[in-house]
Structure formats: structure tokens, C-alpha cells
Design a protein around this motif. Structure first.
Motif, PDB file in Angstrom:
ATOM      1  N   SER A  49       2.339   3.536 -11.208  1.00  0.00           N
ATOM      2  CA  SER A  49       1.270   2.661 -10.722  1.00  0.00           C
ATOM      3  C   SER A  49       1.760   1.593  -9.751  1.00  0.00           C
ATOM      4  CB  SER A  49       0.580   1.979 -11.908  1.00  0.00           C
ATOM      5  OG  SER A  49       1.516   1.221 -12.658  1.00  0.00           O
ATOM      6  N   SER A 278      -0.292  -3.272  -6.184  1.00  0.00           N
ATOM      7  CA  SER A 278      -0.685  -1.866  -6.271  1.00  0.00           C
ATOM      8  C   SER A 278      -1.963  -1.570  -5.508  1.00  0.00           C
ATOM      9  CB  SER A 278      -0.838  -1.459  -7.743  1.00  0.00           C
ATOM     10  OG  SER A 278       0.400  -1.535  -8.408  1.00  0.00           O
ATOM     11  N   LYS A 281      -0.905  -0.943  -1.975  1.00  0.00           N
ATOM     12  CA  LYS A 281      -0.211   0.337  -1.869  1.00  0.00           C
ATOM     13  C   LYS A 281      -1.193   1.506  -1.937  1.00  0.00           C
ATOM     14  CE  LYS A 281       4.233  -0.636  -1.524  1.00  0.00           C
ATOM     15  NZ  LYS A 281       5.086  -0.105  -0.434  1.00  0.00           N
ATOM     16  N   ALA A 282      -2.153   1.423  -2.852  1.00  0.00           N
ATOM     17  CA  ALA A 282      -3.118   2.506  -3.006  1.00  0.00           C
ATOM     18  C   ALA A 282      -3.998   2.639  -1.764  1.00  0.00           C
ATOM     19  CB  ALA A 282      -3.978   2.266  -4.245  1.00  0.00           C
ATOM     20  N   GLN A 285      -1.993   4.220   0.994  1.00  0.00           N
ATOM     21  CA  GLN A 285      -1.795   5.655   0.814  1.00  0.00           C
ATOM     22  C   GLN A 285      -3.031   6.446   1.222  1.00  0.00           C
ATOM     23  OE1 GLN A 285      -0.590   6.077  -3.292  1.00  0.00           O
ATOM     24  NE2 GLN A 285       1.561   5.648  -2.838  1.00  0.00           N
ATOM     25  N   LEU A 286      -4.207   5.846   1.075  1.00  0.00           N
ATOM     26  CA  LEU A 286      -5.453   6.500   1.475  1.00  0.00           C
ATOM     27  C   LEU A 286      -5.769   6.290   2.955  1.00  0.00           C
ATOM     28  CD1 LEU A 286      -7.584   5.616  -1.675  1.00  0.00           C
ATOM     29  CD2 LEU A 286      -6.835   7.898  -0.982  1.00  0.00           C
ATOM     30  N   TYR A 291      -0.988  -1.380   6.120  1.00  0.00           N
ATOM     31  CA  TYR A 291      -0.292  -1.979   4.976  1.00  0.00           C
ATOM     32  C   TYR A 291       0.531  -3.201   5.356  1.00  0.00           C
ATOM     33  CZ  TYR A 291       3.093  -2.632   1.242  1.00  0.00           C
ATOM     34  OH  TYR A 291       3.886  -3.192   0.269  1.00  0.00           O
TER      35      TYR A 291
END
Length: 322
Positions: A49, A278, A281-282, A285-286, A291
Motif C-alpha cells: 500500500s 499513498s 502514488k495511486a 499510477q493511474l 506526481y
């Protein structure tokens, strides 16, 4: 005398001008880098996570701390995850406990790395709470001597700063007295003074293996709706002898950071916690955010709110950009 005489855009025309008049600046020395240290050899276990964050055995923790210093990040915050857990969290205050050994190894490798020891029982108890349990409730006063004992063993191992995160009443007094009794009077205390019962801690509990097995921590961590209570908590910790004070989490509590900064003269530290990390980061990633840009904007907002230092899992990435 307003427009067209006043044109704020004049100072935004190019990167050099914008940098010249920038009010809030970040530097690698503003960051504190958290590390999760585990037993074993050659362990570098990804935390699902928290992309980019790992459970680290001692030699990898030392290497990570040295890398942080090389990038200009002067300090690490250590969390220990022992193999053995019990009701009293005995490995938290064992002289040869995992966090005590990590402190010793990092300081032996480079004495100039500033090591902060998180002092709490949650990673070390088999029930996952931050203190001694009696009939399902965390008992405040019975927990204080154990926290004090952990602070002493960490300081004796070489910790530069002691950071109690348990939210027991009176813990700063207990720790200060215990340190002074063994002539560790120069070891400062960074108190998690305003620590809220937050949903943003979820990924951390995976990393530290510290989720409560029953109940939750709302009986000792602060209610997210309260501001005046945060100022009271900080005032009490200052009165008890805290040398620095912390607000946790950071991003959802920028108003608390500002209120604390305006009221108190001590250094203010904020914890940019696991859930805040997180989420970025999530989303990255999508492909939903830039970022690096959002990371730096987030850290700048925490500094702008009044934080002198920021505990963040972004520390190495941000330091590289700076």
C-alpha cells in the motif's frame, strides 16, 4: 491606484522572477525520512500500500539512512517491528531490541546522521494498542513507565531525539524524568503533541504491522473535529518539557499547523503520513496527476502552513528534485 498601475503578473513573467519572489522555500534539510526496520538479514520487503517504501533489515536501513544523508536529508525516524510481540510490548524497551540495534548500527555507520526514535508500544504489543490493556481499555498510568524505559534504552543506544507518539497523558514528564535520571539531559523530546485519530494511517499499519486487533485508538488519539483541544495538548507537552512539537497528520490538518505555529515558539514538525503519500502514488499510477509536481506542491503547503520540519516518505524523491 488599482489596475492598471498594480499588475501582480509582472513578477510572474519568467522562472527567474518567480523564484526571486517566492515566499516559501523547501530544502532537503526540511525533511525527516521514516524507516521501518525488521529482524533478519537481507530483507527489503515492499509494502503493497506504499509503493517505494520497504520493510528493511538492519544493513538495508543503514544504507537507506546513508543515502538520505547524501541527498541532504539529515535525519531518519525509526520504527521497529520485532519478531516477538506480547501484551506488554517487552521488545520495545529491550536493550537488544530491533529499534535499539538499528539506532546503534546507523550511528556507528555515520555519527552525523540524526536518528529519531519513535517511542510507542503499538508495533510491539500482540494486541496492537499503544499501551497496556486492561479489560479492553488502554491504561494510561501503567503505560508511562514502559514508555520511559523505551526512551532510555533508545537514547542509550544513541538516539539523538526521542519522539513519543502514544498519546498517553503525562508521557513527556515521565520520559523527561527518566532521561534526566540517567544523565541523558541533553537528549531532546519531539512530542507527537497533536496526533489525531485519522483514517490516513491505514498504509502505515500494514508497514508497521500495528493495526489494533480489537477496537480502535479514538480513546486516546484526538477527535478530528477539535482545534482548541490540539492547542491544549501542545501547551501541556510544552509545560512538561517537550523541545519540539508535532502535528499529525499534516495535509488534512494544515489549519492546526497554522494555529500551533501562531501560538507557540517551539519548532513545529508535521507528519505527512502514509495515507497522504499513498494517495499521490495511486493517482500517479493511474495517470491522473503529475506526481512530482503534486508532491512538491503538497510539501510546500505543509511548510507554508508553518511547519519547520516535515516527516515524509517523499523525502528522498523530493530531495533529488531540489
Amino acid at each position: 491606484m488599482a489596475y492598471p498601475v498594480h499588475r501582480p503578473r509582472r513578477l510572474r513573467r519568467n522562472p527567474v522572477l518567480r523564484d526571486m519572489v517566492r515566499e516559501t522555500r523547501l530544502q532537503p534539510g526540511d525533511f525527516i525520512y521514516p524507516l521501518f526496520v525488521v529482524e533478519g538479514r537481507d530483507v527489503r520487503r515492499p509494502i503493497a500500500s506504499m509503493p517505494g517504501v520497504f520493510n528493511l533489515s538492519l544493513e538495508h536501513a543503514v544504507a537507506e539512512a546513508k543515502q538520505a544523508k547524501a541527498l541532504g536529508v539529515p535525519s531518519v525516524l525509526l520504527f521497529g517491528i520485532p519478531n516477538h510481540k506480547d501484551a506488554c510490548g517487552t521488545q520495545a524497551y529491550a536493550k537488544d531490541g530491533i529499534v535499539q540495534r538499528a539506532i546503534h548500527e546507523i550511528k556507528a555507520a555515520d555519527p552525523d546522521i540524526q536518528v529519531i526514535a519513535d517511542v510507542c508500544l503499538c508495533e510491539y504489543t500482540d494486541h496492537g494498542h499503544c499501551g497496556i490493556l486492561e479489560e479492553g481499555h488502554v491504561v494510561n498510568d501503567a503505560t508511562l513507565p514502559l514508555l520511559a524505559q523505551m526512551a532510555v534504552t533508545c537514547a542509550q543506544a544513541g538516539a539523538d531525539i526521542i519522539a513519543p507518539s502514544d498519546m498517553m497523558d503525562g508521557r513527556v514528564t515521565a520520559i523527561r524524568r527518566a532521561l534526566d535520571e540517567v544523565r541523558l539531559t541533553e537528549v531532546p523530546i519531539l512530542s507527537y503533541a497533536a496526533k489525531y485519530a485519522s483514517g490516513y494511517y491505514g498504509p502505515f499499519r500494514e508497514a508497521a504491522q500495528s493495526a489494533p486487533k480489537s477496537g480502535d485508538r479514538r480513546g486516546y488519539q484526538m477527535d478530528p473535529g477539535n482545534v482548541r483541544e490540539a492547542l491544549k495538548e501542545v501547551a501541556l507537552d510544552v509545560e512538561e518539557g517537550a523541545d519540539m512539537i508535532m502535528v499529525k497528520p499534516a495535509l488534512a490538518y494544515l489549519d492546526i499547523i497554522r494555529a500551533v505555529r501562531e501560538r507557540f515558539e517551539l519548532p513545529v514538525v508535521s507528519y505527512n503520513v502514509s495515507g497522504e503519500y499513498s494517495m499521490l502514488k495511486a493517482a500517479a499510477q493511474l495517470g491522473w496527476i503529475d506526481y512530482e509536481r503534486v508532491m512538491m506542491e503538497t510539501l510546500t503547503s505543509i511548510k507554508r502552513a508553518g511547519s519547520d520540519l516535515i516527516i515524509t516518505y517523499h523525502a528522498l524523491e523530493a530531495a533529488k528534485l531540489l
